[in-house]
Scaffold this motif. Structure first.
Motif, short mmCIF file in Angstrom:
data_model
loop_
_atom_site.label_atom_id
_atom_site.label_comp_id
_atom_site.label_asym_id
_atom_site.label_seq_id
_atom_site.Cartn_x
_atom_site.Cartn_y
_atom_site.Cartn_z
N PRO A 71 0.75 -1.04 0.02
CA PRO A 71 -0.01 -0.08 -0.06
C PRO A 71 0.73 1.27 -0.07
CG PRO A 71 0.06 -0.90 2.29
CD PRO A 71 0.68 -2.11 1.25
N PRO A 72 0.71 2.34 -0.69
CA PRO A 72 1.40 3.74 -0.57
C PRO A 72 1.35 4.40 0.70
CG PRO A 72 -0.86 3.93 -1.61
CD PRO A 72 -0.86 2.45 -1.33
N GLY A 73 2.27 5.15 0.95
CA GLY A 73 2.20 5.77 1.98
C GLY A 73 3.48 5.68 2.97
N VAL A 113 5.20 3.20 -10.32
CA VAL A 113 4.56 4.31 -9.92
C VAL A 113 3.31 3.71 -8.89
CG1 VAL A 113 3.23 6.23 -11.01
CG2 VAL A 113 5.25 5.68 -11.99
N HIS A 114 3.54 4.19 -8.13
CA HIS A 114 2.48 3.78 -7.02
C HIS A 114 1.28 4.62 -7.21
CE1 HIS A 114 4.76 0.79 -4.80
NE2 HIS A 114 5.89 1.72 -4.72
N LEU A 115 -0.01 3.53 -7.11
CA LEU A 115 -1.48 4.48 -7.37
C LEU A 115 -2.01 4.75 -6.17
CD1 LEU A 115 -3.18 2.04 -10.09
CD2 LEU A 115 -1.88 4.50 -10.39
N VAL A 116 -2.46 5.96 -6.11
CA VAL A 116 -2.89 6.62 -4.58
C VAL A 116 -4.49 7.07 -5.04
CG1 VAL A 116 -2.93 7.89 -2.80
CG2 VAL A 116 -0.59 7.09 -3.90
N GLY A 167 -20.60 3.75 -11.59
CA GLY A 167 -20.03 3.80 -10.34
C GLY A 167 -18.63 3.88 -10.44
N ILE A 168 -17.95 4.92 -9.80
CA ILE A 168 -16.72 5.62 -9.88
C ILE A 168 -15.78 5.00 -8.69
CG2 ILE A 168 -15.11 7.31 -9.91
CD1 ILE A 168 -17.52 9.14 -11.15
N GLY A 169 -14.91 4.13 -9.06
CA GLY A 169 -13.83 3.42 -8.12
C GLY A 169 -12.47 4.01 -8.54
N TRP A 170 -11.83 3.86 -7.55
CA TRP A 170 -10.21 4.18 -7.68
C TRP A 170 -9.35 3.11 -7.43
CZ3 TRP A 170 -9.48 9.11 -9.91
CH2 TRP A 170 -10.65 9.95 -9.69
N ALA A 171 -8.20 2.91 -8.24
CA ALA A 171 -7.29 1.87 -8.16
C ALA A 171 -6.35 2.47 -7.42
CB ALA A 171 -6.86 1.53 -9.38
N SER A 172 -5.88 1.74 -6.19
CA SER A 172 -5.07 2.14 -5.35
C SER A 172 -3.72 0.81 -5.00
CB SER A 172 -5.57 2.52 -3.74
OG SER A 172 -4.41 3.06 -3.03
N CYS A 173 -2.62 0.90 -4.82
CA CYS A 173 -1.84 -0.04 -4.61
C CYS A 173 -2.11 -0.80 -3.28
CB CYS A 173 -0.22 0.19 -4.60
SG CYS A 173 0.49 0.54 -6.27
#
Length: 558
Positions: free
Chosen positions: A362-364, A412-415, A521-527
């Motif tokens: 996970p990013p961060g 490139v990490h997705l956030v 529906g709008i979702g977001w890809a995240s590592c």
């Protein structure tokens, strides 16, 4: 309509088929090649029993290799079937392209002929395409594509692992495999002839002139390209001699070819492949430049030839045209990864593209922040004022091993942008899950042809409404997914509105106008998330949006 699992099965079959075709060209002898052909039908095509029947010089066919059953091998290997009996078999039954399928209801008349066979009795099929133990399927191997040229042999297969007769995909895969097997057998014979010629050149000094003439004819009249190049010295790799087949393949005269080496003709992206190919026994698949500036896919196989016992050595290169095979592989790969109705990427390809952008971390974390900072140093510690040899600045911190930041993989990490009514300006990979409203009623009322036409038009409108580089995929049924990178929260909402407005106008099918709506529906890809979790998140938001719009419509109607 194909099931959701079929694209995965096709991709797995394509990988296995690619592997066994590659193994055909690595066998060391004709016997190894024949056994590899039989083994490949088992491992790559999903049959439990396979036999290779090779045409002998007298025209009859001998069982040269058997795979899948020790009992069948003991009974059949080395036995001969007459050409007359084989011609009778190949003229019976159903024609599946070049393949010949003889059902158990027709093949009983062949039980007593002289062709070696291994069959067991069994009950009648329970459904139309169930494989019966007495069914027969033959794949002839010809020297030219589409059943042209001379018959080299026949691959006979039995007992598909899924218990069913092969469909169009399986038939095409078996037909392509038979053609590649014919090429491999022809090449094995050619290599055997060339090796015998080379042995004679080295060991039979008294027959040197005859051997040189034999080599010259084999070189000049070989059906595929051949070249002799210098080995060692300042002119290493320079072409000394090429045959007519290679000159025709590259569209260059023999006199002009002598100015080049293969490194001058190879595609820039393939130069590394050429350099990694060893001189002795090396093999590579790469692209060579034609005179008109285009490139052709070829397979290069190198061997070393000594001019005399103590004389200079030369590099003999066999160049095979594999352009058609590469094109066919790309077509099969496209069909396996794209929806047959709309031409959009299918569920498997969507998950592959989405998964390629995600990682399990996970990013961060501090390590991710460092890796994504964009600052480049020869030694990463110099970015923070530390010099090699001193105390490691990152010792004791999570995410770092041996004092150095862990991630330097250029990922490139997705956030995901911040969730809330205010747009904080951050960008991410938006995943828009689209479900058509009212599509089922169109299918029920007007039929599946109209429904298919609606899906094709919706796919076109969605593709027209996104940017180059965005992905529009059909997940299945009336569900579509859009991947759009570099969007903020407001950008994604605007895109969903534009795409919904593009879908709403009437669609004319066979003189009638039909309408469908769309819920997004709008979702977001995240590592740290999996592709399934990302799609499920967008799917849930789509259903929330669909329910909220339904409630709003009911309040408006009341």
């Amino acid at each position: 309509m194909e099931t959701e699992s079929e694209p995965y099965v096709r991709l797995a079959t394509l990988r296995q088929l690619h592997q066994v075709v590659a193994e055909l060209n690595t066998a060391r002898s004709l016997a190894d090649t024949l056994q590899t052909v039989a083994d490949g039908a088992i491992t790559g095509l999903g049959y439990e029993l396979a036999a290779v029947n090779l045409v002998r010089p007298d025209g009859d066919l001998v069982v040269a290799a058997v795979a899948g059953s020790a009992g069948a091998e003991a009974l059949m290997a080395g036995r001969v079937g007459s050409r007359t009996s084989w011609d009778r078999r190949l003229s019976m039954g159903e024609r599946w392209g070049d393949l010949c399928f003889i059902s158990h209801t027709e093949g009983w008349v062949l039980d007593d002929d002289d062709v070696p066979q291994w069959h067991t009795a069994g009950p009648a099929p329970r459904f139309p395409d169930e494989w019966h133990p007495m069914d027969r399927l033959f794949a002839p191997m010809y020297t030219a594509a589409n059943g042209g040229g001379e018959l080299l042999g026949v691959i006979s297969v039995d007992r598909p692992r899924n218990g069913r007769r092969p469909g169009p995909w399986g038939q095409e895969a078996l037909q392509m495999y038979a053609f590649q097997s014919a090429i491999a057998i022809s090449n094995a014979r050619l290599r055997a002839n060339m090796q015998r010629a080379l042995v004679r050149l080295e060991r039979e000094q008294q027959a040197l002139r005859a051997s040189e003439e034999s080599f010259r004819q084999a070189f000049e009249y070989a059906p595929s390209g051949m070249a002799v190049a210098e080995m060692g010295g300042d002119q290493h790799g320079r072409l000394l001699r090429t045959n007519d087949a290679l000159c025709r393949l590259l569209g260059r005269p023999a006199s002009g070819m002598r100015r080049y080496s293969f490194s001058d003709l190879v595609h820039p992206e393939d130069i590394g492949t050429l350099l990694r190919t060893s001189a002795e026994g090396g093999r590579a698949e790469l692209r060579l430049a034609r005179r008109d500036g285009t490139y052709v896919w070829v397979s290069l196989r190198n061997s070393v030839v000594a001019d005399t016992t103590d004389g200079p050595r030369f590099l003999l290169t066999h160049v095979e045209d594999i352009e058609e095979r590469k094109r066919h592989e790309l077509q099969l790969a496209h069909r396996a990864s794209h929806d047959s109705l709309t031409g959009l990427p299918n569920s498997a390809e969507l998950r592959a593209r989405l998964g390629a952008r995600l990682c399990s971390r996970p990013p961060g974390s501090m390590a991710d922040a460092y890796a994504s900072s964009g600052v480049i140093h020869t030694d990463p510690r110099e970015a923070h004022g530390f010099r090699p040899g001193g105390k490691e600045p990152f010792d004791g911190l999570d995410g770092f091993e041996g004092g150095l930041p862990a991630p330097f993989d250029h990922h490139v990490h997705l956030v995901a942008p911040a969730d809330g009514p205010a747009d904080d300006g951050s960008k991410g990979l938006a995943v828009l899950f689209c479900d058509l409203d009212g599509f089922k009623s169109i299918n029920d009322r007007f039929g599946h042809n109209t429904g298919d036409a609606v899906l094709i038009e919706v796919a076109r409108r969605l593709t027209s409404g996104v940017r180059d580089g965005d992905t529009v995929a059909r997940l299945g049924g009336d569900e579509f997914v859009v991947l759009a990178d570099g969007l903020g929260t407001a950008d994604a909402e605007d895109l969903a509105v534009r795409l919904r407005n593009a879908i709403i106008p009437p669609i004319r099918v066979e003189g009638r106008a039909v309408r469908v709506g769309a819920s997004f529906g709008i979702g977001w890809a995240s590592c740290g998330m999996t592709a399934e979790e990302v799609l499920e998140s967008a799917d849930q938001r789509m259903y929330v949006e669909k329910r909220s719009r339904s409630k709003a419509n009911r309040r408006a109607a009341g």
